[in-house]
Design a protein around this motif. Structure first.
Motif, PDB file in Angstrom:
ATOM      1  N   MET A   1      25.906   0.397  -4.710  1.00 41.10           N
ATOM      2  CA  MET A   1      27.178   0.695  -4.789  1.00 41.10           C
ATOM      3  C   MET A   1      27.862   0.340  -3.525  1.00 41.10           C
ATOM      4  SD  MET A   1      29.013   4.471  -5.158  1.00 41.10           S
ATOM      5  CE  MET A   1      28.635   5.295  -3.595  1.00 41.10           C
ATOM      6  N   SER A   2      28.834  -0.455  -3.615  1.00 37.40           N
ATOM      7  CA  SER A   2      29.591  -0.745  -2.317  1.00 37.40           C
ATOM      8  C   SER A   2      30.883  -0.198  -2.416  1.00 37.40           C
ATOM      9  CB  SER A   2      29.697  -2.312  -2.443  1.00 37.40           C
ATOM     10  OG  SER A   2      30.485  -2.831  -3.339  1.00 37.40           O
ATOM     11  N   LEU A   3      31.491   0.040  -0.948  1.00 31.25           N
ATOM     12  CA  LEU A   3      32.785   0.548  -0.705  1.00 31.25           C
ATOM     13  C   LEU A   3      33.202  -0.015   0.339  1.00 31.25           C
ATOM     14  CD1 LEU A   3      35.084   2.745  -1.561  1.00 31.25           C
ATOM     15  CD2 LEU A   3      33.697   4.323  -0.052  1.00 31.25           C
ATOM     16  N   PHE A   4      34.409  -0.668   0.219  1.00 32.48           N
ATOM     17  CA  PHE A   4      35.058  -1.341   1.402  1.00 32.48           C
ATOM     18  C   PHE A   4      34.135  -2.182   1.978  1.00 32.48           C
ATOM     19  CE2 PHE A   4      37.364   2.957   1.224  1.00 32.48           C
ATOM     20  CZ  PHE A   4      38.597   2.464   0.487  1.00 32.48           C
ATOM     21  N   ASN A   5      33.359  -2.992   1.324  1.00 28.29           N
ATOM     22  CA  ASN A   5      32.380  -3.989   1.810  1.00 28.29           C
ATOM     23  C   ASN A   5      31.389  -3.559   2.651  1.00 28.29           C
ATOM     24  OD1 ASN A   5      32.375  -7.004   1.661  1.00 28.29           O
ATOM     25  ND2 ASN A   5      32.754  -7.245   3.925  1.00 28.29           N
ATOM     26  N   VAL A   6      30.859  -2.190   2.422  1.00 32.19           N
ATOM     27  CA  VAL A   6      29.710  -1.791   2.944  1.00 32.19           C
ATOM     28  C   VAL A   6      28.989  -1.330   1.681  1.00 32.19           C
ATOM     29  CG1 VAL A   6      30.366  -1.350   5.257  1.00 32.19           C
ATOM     30  CG2 VAL A   6      30.730   0.446   3.429  1.00 32.19           C
ATOM     31  N   GLN A   7      27.490  -1.168   1.760  1.00 31.76           N
ATOM     32  CA  GLN A   7      26.761  -0.745   0.629  1.00 31.76           C
ATOM     33  C   GLN A   7      26.003   0.735   1.054  1.00 31.76           C
ATOM     34  OE1 GLN A   7      24.514  -3.912  -1.259  1.00 31.76           O
ATOM     35  NE2 GLN A   7      23.049  -2.568  -1.995  1.00 31.76           N
ATOM     36  N   TRP A   8      25.658   1.359  -0.106  1.00 34.78           N
ATOM     37  CA  TRP A   8      25.228   2.639   0.113  1.00 34.78           C
ATOM     38  C   TRP A   8      24.022   2.893  -0.350  1.00 34.78           C
ATOM     39  CZ3 TRP A   8      28.151   5.987   3.468  1.00 34.78           C
ATOM     40  CH2 TRP A   8      29.550   5.630   3.728  1.00 34.78           C
ATOM     41  N   SER A   9      23.417   2.060  -1.359  1.00 34.99           N
ATOM     42  CA  SER A   9      22.117   2.102  -1.811  1.00 34.99           C
ATOM     43  C   SER A   9      21.287   0.936  -1.191  1.00 34.99           C
ATOM     44  CB  SER A   9      22.379   1.907  -3.179  1.00 34.99           C
ATOM     45  OG  SER A   9      22.975   0.760  -3.631  1.00 34.99           O
ATOM     46  N   PRO A  10      20.031   1.210  -1.314  1.00 33.80           N
ATOM     47  CA  PRO A  10      19.033  -0.041  -0.715  1.00 33.80           C
ATOM     48  C   PRO A  10      18.961  -1.235  -1.681  1.00 33.80           C
ATOM     49  CG  PRO A  10      17.857   1.833  -1.945  1.00 33.80           C
ATOM     50  CD  PRO A  10      19.067   2.267  -1.829  1.00 33.80           C
ATOM     51  N   TYR A 182      36.338  -1.935  16.338  1.00 33.68           N
ATOM     52  CA  TYR A 182      35.063  -1.445  16.009  1.00 33.68           C
ATOM     53  C   TYR A 182      35.059   0.128  15.671  1.00 33.68           C
ATOM     54  CZ  TYR A 182      30.198  -0.382  17.496  1.00 33.68           C
ATOM     55  OH  TYR A 182      28.919   0.346  17.398  1.00 33.68           O
ATOM     56  N   PRO A 183      35.481   0.921  16.361  1.00 32.58           N
ATOM     57  CA  PRO A 183      35.341   2.482  16.388  1.00 32.58           C
ATOM     58  C   PRO A 183      36.066   3.000  15.161  1.00 32.58           C
ATOM     59  CG  PRO A 183      35.478   2.170  18.540  1.00 32.58           C
ATOM     60  CD  PRO A 183      35.786   0.725  18.030  1.00 32.58           C
ATOM     61  N   LEU A 184      37.539   2.397  15.402  1.00 34.29           N
ATOM     62  CA  LEU A 184      38.234   2.743  14.277  1.00 34.29           C
ATOM     63  C   LEU A 184      37.945   2.200  12.877  1.00 34.29           C
ATOM     64  CD1 LEU A 184      41.865   1.744  16.150  1.00 34.29           C
ATOM     65  CD2 LEU A 184      40.846   4.174  15.913  1.00 34.29           C
ATOM     66  N   ARG A 185      37.409   1.140  12.651  1.00 33.04           N
ATOM     67  CA  ARG A 185      37.092   0.509  11.359  1.00 33.04           C
ATOM     68  C   ARG A 185      35.729   1.349  10.776  1.00 33.04           C
ATOM     69  NH1 ARG A 185      34.630  -3.601  12.831  1.00 33.04           N
ATOM     70  NH2 ARG A 185      36.271  -4.994  13.123  1.00 33.04           N
ATOM     71  N   MET A 186      34.822   1.865  11.958  1.00 31.46           N
ATOM     72  CA  MET A 186      33.673   2.257  11.471  1.00 31.46           C
ATOM     73  C   MET A 186      33.851   3.759  10.923  1.00 31.46           C
ATOM     74  SD  MET A 186      30.234   2.784  13.778  1.00 31.46           S
ATOM     75  CE  MET A 186      28.650   3.278  13.014  1.00 31.46           C
ATOM     76  N   TYR A 187      34.748   4.466  11.526  1.00 33.56           N
ATOM     77  CA  TYR A 187      34.955   5.772  11.254  1.00 33.56           C
ATOM     78  C   TYR A 187      36.164   6.057  10.311  1.00 33.56           C
ATOM     79  CZ  TYR A 187      31.297   6.537  14.483  1.00 33.56           C
ATOM     80  OH  TYR A 187      30.087   6.573  15.165  1.00 33.56           O
ATOM     81  N   LEU A 188      37.273   5.447  10.203  1.00 35.25           N
ATOM     82  CA  LEU A 188      38.374   5.508   9.403  1.00 35.25           C
ATOM     83  C   LEU A 188      38.333   4.665   8.126  1.00 35.25           C
ATOM     84  CD1 LEU A 188      41.261   5.584  11.923  1.00 35.25           C
ATOM     85  CD2 LEU A 188      40.104   7.600  11.257  1.00 35.25           C
ATOM     86  N   LEU A 189      37.683   3.649   8.255  1.00 36.65           N
ATOM     87  CA  LEU A 189      37.800   2.782   7.044  1.00 36.65           C
ATOM     88  C   LEU A 189      36.299   3.102   6.199  1.00 36.65           C
ATOM     89  CD1 LEU A 189      38.825   0.670   4.877  1.00 36.65           C
ATOM     90  CD2 LEU A 189      38.016  -1.079   6.571  1.00 36.65           C
ATOM     91  N   HIS A 190      35.281   3.045   6.967  1.00 32.21           N
ATOM     92  CA  HIS A 190      33.965   2.753   6.412  1.00 32.21           C
ATOM     93  C   HIS A 190      33.069   4.196   6.782  1.00 32.21           C
ATOM     94  CE1 HIS A 190      33.996  -1.624   7.273  1.00 32.21           C
ATOM     95  NE2 HIS A 190      34.401  -1.376   5.772  1.00 32.21           N
ATOM     96  N   SER A 196      29.197  -0.957   9.387  1.00 32.09           N
ATOM     97  CA  SER A 196      30.673  -1.311   9.538  1.00 32.09           C
ATOM     98  C   SER A 196      31.217  -2.537  10.885  1.00 32.09           C
ATOM     99  CB  SER A 196      31.431  -0.265  10.100  1.00 32.09           C
ATOM    100  OG  SER A 196      32.662  -0.479  10.437  1.00 32.09           O
ATOM    101  N   PRO A 197      30.452  -2.558  11.918  1.00 33.06           N
ATOM    102  CA  PRO A 197      30.501  -3.596  12.858  1.00 33.06           C
ATOM    103  C   PRO A 197      29.918  -5.017  12.487  1.00 33.06           C
ATOM    104  CG  PRO A 197      29.171  -1.506  13.564  1.00 33.06           C
ATOM    105  CD  PRO A 197      29.393  -1.607  12.471  1.00 33.06           C
ATOM    106  N   LEU A 198      29.150  -4.964  11.323  1.00 33.64           N
ATOM    107  CA  LEU A 198      28.787  -6.269  10.998  1.00 33.64           C
ATOM    108  C   LEU A 198      29.256  -6.342   9.432  1.00 33.64           C
ATOM    109  CD1 LEU A 198      25.191  -5.805  12.409  1.00 33.64           C
ATOM    110  CD2 LEU A 198      27.041  -7.545  13.047  1.00 33.64           C
ATOM    111  N   SER A 199      30.336  -6.217   9.038  1.00 34.28           N
ATOM    112  CA  SER A 199      30.543  -5.885   7.647  1.00 34.28           C
ATOM    113  C   SER A 199      31.506  -7.098   7.095  1.00 34.28           C
ATOM    114  CB  SER A 199      31.608  -4.582   7.242  1.00 34.28           C
ATOM    115  OG  SER A 199      32.824  -4.713   8.165  1.00 34.28           O
ATOM    116  N   SER A 200      31.443  -8.100   7.848  1.00 33.38           N
ATOM    117  CA  SER A 200      32.104  -9.391   7.224  1.00 33.38           C
ATOM    118  C   SER A 200      31.089 -10.570   8.016  1.00 33.38           C
ATOM    119  CB  SER A 200      33.609  -9.576   7.474  1.00 33.38           C
ATOM    120  OG  SER A 200      33.654  -9.917   9.016  1.00 33.38           O
ATOM    121  N   THR A 201      31.409 -11.829   7.567  1.00 32.75           N
ATOM    122  CA  THR A 201      30.838 -12.866   7.946  1.00 32.75           C
ATOM    123  C   THR A 201      31.249 -13.248   9.454  1.00 32.75           C
ATOM    124  OG1 THR A 201      30.482 -13.980   5.826  1.00 32.75           O
ATOM    125  CG2 THR A 201      30.261 -15.367   7.693  1.00 32.75           C
ATOM    126  N   ARG A 202      32.665 -12.996   9.538  1.00 38.13           N
ATOM    127  CA  ARG A 202      32.970 -13.171  10.845  1.00 38.13           C
ATOM    128  C   ARG A 202      32.653 -12.337  11.986  1.00 38.13           C
ATOM    129  NH1 ARG A 202      36.946 -10.890  14.044  1.00 38.13           N
ATOM    130  NH2 ARG A 202      37.294  -9.488  12.365  1.00 38.13           N
TER     131      ARG A 202
END
Length: 348
Positions: A1-10, A182-190, A196-202
């Motif tokens: 399962m993925s949510l906002f470009n991060v995945q929660w299952s192995p 990074y901290p805002l994205r990690m804790y508010l979005l993800h 979270s700090p590596l949630s896109s190719t960029r």
């Protein structure tokens, strides 16, 4: 399962679609927790004078990161291995919450299982001792293993852009400067997700690779090799000093008299390589680690009554090299071959 470009299952297919050289094959080591992936490359010709090498990945890494190294060193006579710790690569899967709280010590036990396996495999060949080579947070594991005496291993070690034993606060501050939200994205979005700090190719490219590295290579690493989540307890254990520099250099086989007559005594015992364009473990961070290890060498030699050698041999004991064009992924960036050449010189 993925949510906002991060995945929660192995994921169970990590690394399986990465093309390996024909000389490299995949096997597994059985441990109490489950199987650990081990990539192996056997030299075409037997040369008992060359030690086996064990490559250890860092956070969000896997054994397949070392596929270029495995072919390069095995073709030059070195039995070469790369390990994936639990929850990484094709090693056994770990659920999100269990992985989140997996400790540095638990990860270190996986590495010692890999070391033990390789040593046992070559025990009766008369080869020199195993040389472990570790990257990033895997280098933190190796320093921790040496400092804690978890396994009596090498006479030489390689550290590639590693978290320094004196602590990682500066490293993570470099990451925040690189990516201020990074901290805002990690804790508010993800919701605190470790990817979270590596949630896109960029984001993966700016943290791990040089600007010149093709996006296709970055995407392959991002989609085929990086696990969907990572331990948070592992990096948190490195914030303060987590390993004793003096114990590290002693474990690296520092002789009582570095200036002895034996040619073996004169070999460098620790190699530290930095990426010139590494934005996390910057060359200055690695230079500080080198200075700390050299100071520990001096203390060991003085305590052994070798004051003269303490001045002459310290710099030689801990070698420092910078691969100017490389980002953090020294063994997987486009300048990997220069890194490998520096390591080869150290081994010779």
């Amino acid at each position: 399962m993925s949510l906002f470009n991060v995945q929660w299952s192995p994921r169970k297919d990590l690394g399986l679609h990465i093309k390996l050289h024909p000389s490299v094959f995949r096997t597994h080591i059985n441990t109490p927790g489950g199987h650990l992936e081990l990539l192996c490359a056997t030299p075409p010709h037997h040369d008992a004078s060359k030690p086996p090498l064990l490559f250890i990945h860092g956070g969000f890494g896997a054994a397949t990161e070392y596929r270029f190294f495995l072919e390069y060193f095995s073709s030059r006579g070195y039995p070469s291995y790369a390990l994936s710790v639990r929850g990484h690569g094709n090693s056994y899967s770990v659920g999100f919450w269990k992985m989140l709280f997996t400790s540095q010590h638990q990860m270190a036990l996986d590495v010692t299982a890999g070391i033990r396996h390789v040593i046992d495999k070559h025990r009766f060949e008369g080869r020199p001792d195993i040389v472990p080579v570790a990257h990033s947070a895997g280098g933190a594991l190796l320093q921790y293993i040496l400092s804690e005496g978890l396994y009596s291993i090498p006479r030489r070690i390689g550290l590639l852009g590693v978290i320094p034993c004196y602590g990682s606060v500066g490293v993570y501050w470099n990451w925040v400067k690189l990516d201020p939200i990074y901290p805002l994205r990690m804790y508010l979005l993800h919701f605190g997700h470790p990817r979270s700090p590596l949630s896109s190719t960029r984001l993966v490219k700016q943290a791990f690779f040089c600007d010149e590295c093709p996006d296709e290579r970055v995407r392959e690493f991002e989609t085929q090799e990086m696990p969907p989540y990572e331990s948070m307890a592992w990096p948190l254990a490195t914030f303060g000093m987590f390993a004793d520099p003096e114990k590290i250099v002693r474990a690296a086989g520092l002789p009582a008299r570095y200036g002895g007559k034996s040619e073996v005594d004169l070999r460098p015992r620790v190699l530290v390589i930095a990426g010139g364009k590494d934005v996390l473990m910057k060359p200055g961070v690695m230079a500080k680690l080198v200075g700390l290890l050299r100071a520990a060498v001096r203390l060991v030699l003085v305590s052994a009554g070798s004051e003269g050698d303490a001045q002459e041999g310290v710099k030689d004991a801990v070698e420092f090299r910078v691969v100017q064009g490389s980002g953090h992924q020294l063994m997987n960036d486009i300048h990997w071959k220069e890194c490998a050449e520096n390591l080869l010189k150290f081994l010779q």
